[in-house]
Motif scaffolding. Sequence first.
Motif, PDB file in Angstrom:
ATOM      1  N   LYS A   1      -6.371   8.808  -3.341  1.00  0.00           N
ATOM      2  CA  LYS A   1      -6.106   7.458  -4.362  1.00  0.00           C
ATOM      3  C   LYS A   1      -4.639   6.655  -3.300  1.00  0.00           C
ATOM      4  O   LYS A   1      -4.335   7.848  -1.887  1.00  0.00           O
ATOM      5  CB  LYS A   1      -4.550   8.224  -5.397  1.00  0.00           C
ATOM      6  CG  LYS A   1      -4.483   6.427  -5.735  1.00  0.00           C
ATOM      7  CD  LYS A   1      -3.510   6.889  -6.569  1.00  0.00           C
ATOM      8  CE  LYS A   1      -3.480   5.161  -7.649  1.00  0.00           C
ATOM      9  NZ  LYS A   1      -2.586   5.742  -8.599  1.00  0.00           N
ATOM     10  N   VAL A   2      -5.575   5.564  -2.280  1.00  0.00           N
ATOM     11  CA  VAL A   2      -4.671   5.167  -1.175  1.00  0.00           C
ATOM     12  C   VAL A   2      -4.224   4.197  -1.410  1.00  0.00           C
ATOM     13  O   VAL A   2      -3.973   3.422  -2.089  1.00  0.00           O
ATOM     14  CB  VAL A   2      -6.120   4.307  -0.488  1.00  0.00           C
ATOM     15  CG1 VAL A   2      -5.941   3.312   0.844  1.00  0.00           C
ATOM     16  CG2 VAL A   2      -7.045   5.285  -0.061  1.00  0.00           C
ATOM     17  N   GLU A   3      -2.506   4.479  -0.933  1.00  0.00           N
ATOM     18  CA  GLU A   3      -1.488   3.768  -1.760  1.00  0.00           C
ATOM     19  C   GLU A   3      -1.325   2.739  -0.728  1.00  0.00           C
ATOM     20  O   GLU A   3      -0.381   1.350  -0.816  1.00  0.00           O
ATOM     21  CB  GLU A   3      -0.474   4.637  -1.626  1.00  0.00           C
ATOM     22  CG  GLU A   3       0.020   5.358  -2.903  1.00  0.00           C
ATOM     23  CD  GLU A   3      -0.170   5.472  -4.687  1.00  0.00           C
ATOM     24  OE1 GLU A   3       0.202   3.768  -4.052  1.00  0.00           O
ATOM     25  OE2 GLU A   3      -0.541   5.863  -5.306  1.00  0.00           O
ATOM     26  N   ARG A   4      -1.669   2.914   0.492  1.00  0.00           N
ATOM     27  CA  ARG A   4      -1.389   2.263   1.944  1.00  0.00           C
ATOM     28  C   ARG A   4      -2.198   1.608   2.988  1.00  0.00           C
ATOM     29  O   ARG A   4      -3.255   3.218   3.175  1.00  0.00           O
ATOM     30  CB  ARG A   4       0.204   2.444   2.303  1.00  0.00           C
ATOM     31  CG  ARG A   4       0.623   1.199   3.640  1.00  0.00           C
ATOM     32  CD  ARG A   4       1.487   1.557   4.147  1.00  0.00           C
ATOM     33  NE  ARG A   4       2.000   3.020   3.770  1.00  0.00           N
ATOM     34  CZ  ARG A   4       1.790   3.001   5.621  1.00  0.00           C
ATOM     35  NH1 ARG A   4       1.529   2.886   6.107  1.00  0.00           N
ATOM     36  NH2 ARG A   4       2.493   4.653   5.338  1.00  0.00           N
ATOM     37  N   SER A   5      -2.846   0.375   3.140  1.00  0.00           N
ATOM     38  CA  SER A   5      -3.584   0.195   4.098  1.00  0.00           C
ATOM     39  C   SER A   5      -4.429  -0.258   4.647  1.00  0.00           C
ATOM     40  O   SER A   5      -3.715  -1.528   4.596  1.00  0.00           O
ATOM     41  CB  SER A   5      -5.188   0.327   3.360  1.00  0.00           C
ATOM     42  OG  SER A   5      -6.520   0.476   4.637  1.00  0.00           O
ATOM     43  N   TYR A   6      -3.805  -0.007   6.412  1.00  0.00           N
ATOM     44  CA  TYR A   6      -3.966  -1.787   7.228  1.00  0.00           C
ATOM     45  C   TYR A   6      -5.225  -1.147   8.447  1.00  0.00           C
ATOM     46  O   TYR A   6      -5.707  -0.181   8.334  1.00  0.00           O
ATOM     47  CB  TYR A   6      -2.401  -1.880   7.998  1.00  0.00           C
ATOM     48  CG  TYR A   6      -2.136  -0.007   8.833  1.00  0.00           C
ATOM     49  CD1 TYR A   6      -2.887  -0.668   9.663  1.00  0.00           C
ATOM     50  CD2 TYR A   6      -1.682   0.852   7.618  1.00  0.00           C
ATOM     51  CE1 TYR A   6      -2.101   0.939  10.203  1.00  0.00           C
ATOM     52  CE2 TYR A   6      -1.313   1.596   8.508  1.00  0.00           C
ATOM     53  CZ  TYR A   6      -1.301   2.303   9.582  1.00  0.00           C
ATOM     54  OH  TYR A   6      -0.634   3.073  10.661  1.00  0.00           O
ATOM     55  N   SER A   7      -5.933  -2.035   9.073  1.00  0.00           N
ATOM     56  CA  SER A   7      -6.407  -2.325  10.280  1.00  0.00           C
ATOM     57  C   SER A   7      -6.442  -3.100  11.308  1.00  0.00           C
ATOM     58  O   SER A   7      -5.242  -3.609  11.395  1.00  0.00           O
ATOM     59  CB  SER A   7      -7.783  -2.523   9.534  1.00  0.00           C
ATOM     60  OG  SER A   7      -8.301  -3.769   9.252  1.00  0.00           O
TER      61      SER A   7
ATOM     62  N   GLU B   1      -7.529  -3.963  -1.495  1.00  0.00           N
ATOM     63  CA  GLU B   1      -5.347  -4.510  -2.072  1.00  0.00           C
ATOM     64  C   GLU B   1      -5.829  -2.514  -2.445  1.00  0.00           C
ATOM     65  O   GLU B   1      -6.474  -2.499  -3.550  1.00  0.00           O
ATOM     66  CB  GLU B   1      -5.706  -5.154  -2.700  1.00  0.00           C
ATOM     67  CG  GLU B   1      -5.825  -6.664  -1.513  1.00  0.00           C
ATOM     68  CD  GLU B   1      -4.232  -6.884  -0.474  1.00  0.00           C
ATOM     69  OE1 GLU B   1      -2.590  -5.878  -1.296  1.00  0.00           O
ATOM     70  OE2 GLU B   1      -4.113  -7.542   0.135  1.00  0.00           O
ATOM     71  N   PRO B   2      -5.131  -2.426  -1.868  1.00  0.00           N
ATOM     72  CA  PRO B   2      -4.214  -0.309  -2.415  1.00  0.00           C
ATOM     73  C   PRO B   2      -4.116  -0.645  -3.963  1.00  0.00           C
ATOM     74  O   PRO B   2      -2.887  -2.089  -3.879  1.00  0.00           O
ATOM     75  CB  PRO B   2      -3.336  -0.055  -1.840  1.00  0.00           C
ATOM     76  CG  PRO B   2      -4.097  -0.487  -0.283  1.00  0.00           C
ATOM     77  CD  PRO B   2      -4.318  -2.073  -0.542  1.00  0.00           C
ATOM     78  N   PRO B   3      -3.845   0.043  -4.839  1.00  0.00           N
ATOM     79  CA  PRO B   3      -4.393   1.003  -4.839  1.00  0.00           C
ATOM     80  C   PRO B   3      -6.145   1.224  -4.504  1.00  0.00           C
ATOM     81  O   PRO B   3      -6.527   0.777  -5.716  1.00  0.00           O
ATOM     82  CB  PRO B   3      -3.532   1.782  -5.684  1.00  0.00           C
ATOM     83  CG  PRO B   3      -3.428   1.059  -6.785  1.00  0.00           C
ATOM     84  CD  PRO B   3      -3.377  -0.237  -6.663  1.00  0.00           C
TER      85      PRO B   3
END
Length: 111
Positions: free
Chosen positions: A101-107, A10-12
């Motif tokens: 810094k990763v604020e959003r991530s999906y796969s 989970e970001p961040p």
Amino acid sequence: MSIEPVAGIEPPYYAVVFTSVQRATVDGYAETAARMSALVREVSGFLGYESARTPGGLGITVGYFRDEEAIAAWQRNEEHQAAQRRGRAEWYENYSVHVAKVERSYSFERE
């Protein structure tokens, strides 16, 4: 290519992107890389990594860390610092490091 599980984080969080071009002779590199892979797992806040290298020597490793303190702990590690010195002296033509810094991530994953 080597992949440690990073899905579901989970970001961040932070991504440290290490891009490099290896020299033709890299004696001892594989053993040191394996040691660094084991050692970074001991850092509180390390989340995983993804790594790939082309036959021509271009490589990219993305390490994932919970926070900047975890990154700083990895940077302070004496064995890691020694590996960095050896890399500059023996293994790399060049490299770059980017911290984001990763604020959003999906796969996506095919079943």
